[in-house]
Scaffold this motif. Sequence first.
Motif, mmCIF file in Angstrom:
data_model
loop_
_atom_site.group_PDB
_atom_site.id
_atom_site.type_symbol
_atom_site.label_atom_id
_atom_site.label_comp_id
_atom_site.label_asym_id
_atom_site.label_seq_id
_atom_site.Cartn_x
_atom_site.Cartn_y
_atom_site.Cartn_z
ATOM 1 N N GLY A 7 0.781 -1.347 0.037
ATOM 2 C CA GLY A 7 -0.010 0.040 -0.025
ATOM 3 C C GLY A 7 0.813 1.262 0.156
ATOM 4 N N ILE A 8 0.344 2.208 0.307
ATOM 5 C CA ILE A 8 1.069 3.562 0.384
ATOM 6 C C ILE A 8 2.168 3.348 1.379
ATOM 7 N N ASP A 9 2.308 2.740 2.471
ATOM 8 C CA ASP A 9 3.497 2.408 3.256
ATOM 9 C C ASP A 9 4.738 1.797 2.545
ATOM 10 N N SER A 10 4.472 1.363 1.311
ATOM 11 C CA SER A 10 5.503 0.560 0.674
ATOM 12 C C SER A 10 6.301 1.921 -0.166
ATOM 13 N N PHE A 11 5.798 2.981 -0.139
ATOM 14 C CA PHE A 11 6.420 4.196 -0.590
ATOM 15 C C PHE A 11 6.993 5.170 0.235
ATOM 16 N N THR A 12 7.034 4.845 1.574
ATOM 17 C CA THR A 12 7.733 5.585 2.510
ATOM 18 C C THR A 12 9.313 5.620 2.181
ATOM 19 N N GLN A 13 9.829 6.890 2.763
ATOM 20 C CA GLN A 13 11.281 7.017 2.590
ATOM 21 C C GLN A 13 11.982 6.809 4.126
ATOM 22 N N ALA A 14 13.284 6.532 4.021
ATOM 23 C CA ALA A 14 13.839 6.233 5.477
ATOM 24 C C ALA A 14 13.454 7.454 6.244
ATOM 25 N N GLY A 15 13.241 6.697 7.612
ATOM 26 C CA GLY A 15 12.823 7.673 8.765
ATOM 27 C C GLY A 15 11.697 8.535 8.616
ATOM 28 N N GLU A 16 11.026 8.503 7.536
ATOM 29 C CA GLU A 16 9.689 9.190 7.462
ATOM 30 C C GLU A 16 8.668 8.770 8.218
ATOM 31 N N GLY A 18 4.365 9.978 9.590
ATOM 32 C CA GLY A 18 3.233 10.761 9.291
ATOM 33 C C GLY A 18 2.700 10.167 8.019
ATOM 34 N N GLN A 19 1.785 11.064 7.415
ATOM 35 C CA GLN A 19 1.019 10.676 6.408
ATOM 36 C C GLN A 19 1.532 10.907 5.246
ATOM 37 N N ILE A 20 1.741 9.774 4.387
ATOM 38 C CA ILE A 20 2.539 9.814 3.217
ATOM 39 C C ILE A 20 1.638 10.354 1.995
ATOM 40 N N PRO A 21 2.176 11.320 1.306
ATOM 41 C CA PRO A 21 1.183 11.793 0.200
ATOM 42 C C PRO A 21 0.796 11.022 -0.886
ATOM 43 N N VAL A 22 -0.608 11.225 -1.074
ATOM 44 C CA VAL A 22 -1.135 10.271 -2.060
ATOM 45 C C VAL A 22 -0.689 10.263 -3.461
ATOM 46 N N ALA A 47 -4.446 -16.402 -0.646
ATOM 47 C CA ALA A 47 -3.765 -15.196 -0.585
ATOM 48 C C ALA A 47 -4.493 -13.727 -0.180
ATOM 49 N N VAL A 48 -3.738 -13.168 0.473
ATOM 50 C CA VAL A 48 -4.628 -11.905 1.269
ATOM 51 C C VAL A 48 -3.897 -10.758 0.871
ATOM 52 N N LEU A 49 -4.590 -9.661 0.568
ATOM 53 C CA LEU A 49 -4.061 -8.418 0.276
ATOM 54 C C LEU A 49 -4.275 -7.204 1.120
ATOM 55 N N THR A 50 -3.511 -6.637 1.420
ATOM 56 C CA THR A 50 -3.982 -5.453 2.635
ATOM 57 C C THR A 50 -4.703 -4.444 1.589
ATOM 58 N N ALA A 51 -6.032 -4.239 1.873
ATOM 59 C CA ALA A 51 -6.937 -3.411 1.231
ATOM 60 C C ALA A 51 -6.802 -2.101 1.769
ATOM 61 N N LYS A 52 -6.678 -2.074 3.082
ATOM 62 C CA LYS A 52 -6.583 -0.757 3.796
ATOM 63 C C LYS A 52 -5.831 -1.216 5.252
ATOM 64 N N HIS A 53 -4.797 -0.531 5.240
ATOM 65 C CA HIS A 53 -3.831 -0.579 6.477
ATOM 66 C C HIS A 53 -3.982 0.543 7.654
ATOM 67 N N GLU A 54 -3.307 0.445 8.330
ATOM 68 C CA GLU A 54 -3.511 1.549 9.365
ATOM 69 C C GLU A 54 -3.147 3.167 8.922
ATOM 70 N N SER A 55 -2.536 3.005 7.713
ATOM 71 C CA SER A 55 -2.485 4.681 7.281
ATOM 72 C C SER A 55 -3.846 5.197 6.879
ATOM 73 N N GLY A 56 -4.838 4.281 6.605
ATOM 74 C CA GLY A 56 -5.833 4.701 6.305
ATOM 75 C C GLY A 56 -6.386 4.927 4.626
ATOM 76 N N PHE A 57 -5.023 4.372 3.809
ATOM 77 C CA PHE A 57 -5.158 4.365 2.263
ATOM 78 C C PHE A 57 -5.677 3.248 1.864
ATOM 79 N N CYS A 58 -6.678 3.432 1.027
ATOM 80 C CA CYS A 58 -7.354 2.336 0.411
ATOM 81 C C CYS A 58 -6.905 1.823 -1.030
ATOM 82 N N ASP A 101 -6.749 3.077 12.503
ATOM 83 C CA ASP A 101 -6.589 4.058 11.219
ATOM 84 C C ASP A 101 -6.103 5.466 11.665
ATOM 85 N N GLN A 102 -4.802 5.684 11.348
ATOM 86 C CA GLN A 102 -4.175 6.968 11.651
ATOM 87 C C GLN A 102 -4.935 8.398 10.839
ATOM 88 N N LEU A 103 -5.514 8.182 9.799
ATOM 89 C CA LEU A 103 -6.157 9.324 8.967
ATOM 90 C C LEU A 103 -7.336 9.396 9.672
#
Length: 180
Positions: A7-16, A18-22, A47-58, A101-103
């Motif tokens: 999900g969106i968390d797959s696109f975080t940068q090291a040490g980042e 807070g909310q990752i920009p969409v 197989a199970v895919l994370t449709a929405k995790h704790e960031s709130g990103f769908c 859900d953080q968001l």
Amino acid sequence: GLYIHYGIDSFTQAGEQGQIPVERFNPAALDVKAWAHAAKQAGMTFAVLTAKHESGFCLWDSADYDYDVGSSPFKGDIIGDFIAACNAEGILPGVHYSIPDQLNEGAVRFKGPVPPPYFSLIKKHITELHAKYPGLRVQIFDGSDRLTPAQADALKQLIHQLNPKCVILEHHQEATVIKG
């Protein structure tokens, strides 16, 4: 089974934090067929895919919701493609939906009740997922022990109405409970 946390968390940068920009959600090489094939080759049956995790990103385009795939530069149907890939491999497709859900709650809460306004959003999301993707066969709720018995029953009834072949798994802080 194979559990895919993507999900969106797959696109975080090291040490980042807070909310990752969409806008950052824009996978260049997404191969859901490879995920399903790997599960099959490993002898898994689902197989199970994370449709929405704790960031709130769908991972689907949710109506009237702007922290999702539909609001990102990526315009594919990840969940639809994932279901098709699982079906092609003869394994059951499922999704994970996080109650914490953080968001939408302002913090990732693993304890405490789910307030009615947020529960309304959860019901909307679950309705969308199971109406748009009736091929889902596994639904995991993470943090489901936060739901009241009435809220949990409402979600189970909703899923079984829209998708009677779906198995519901509730992940509590201390155990996983399997529900029909």
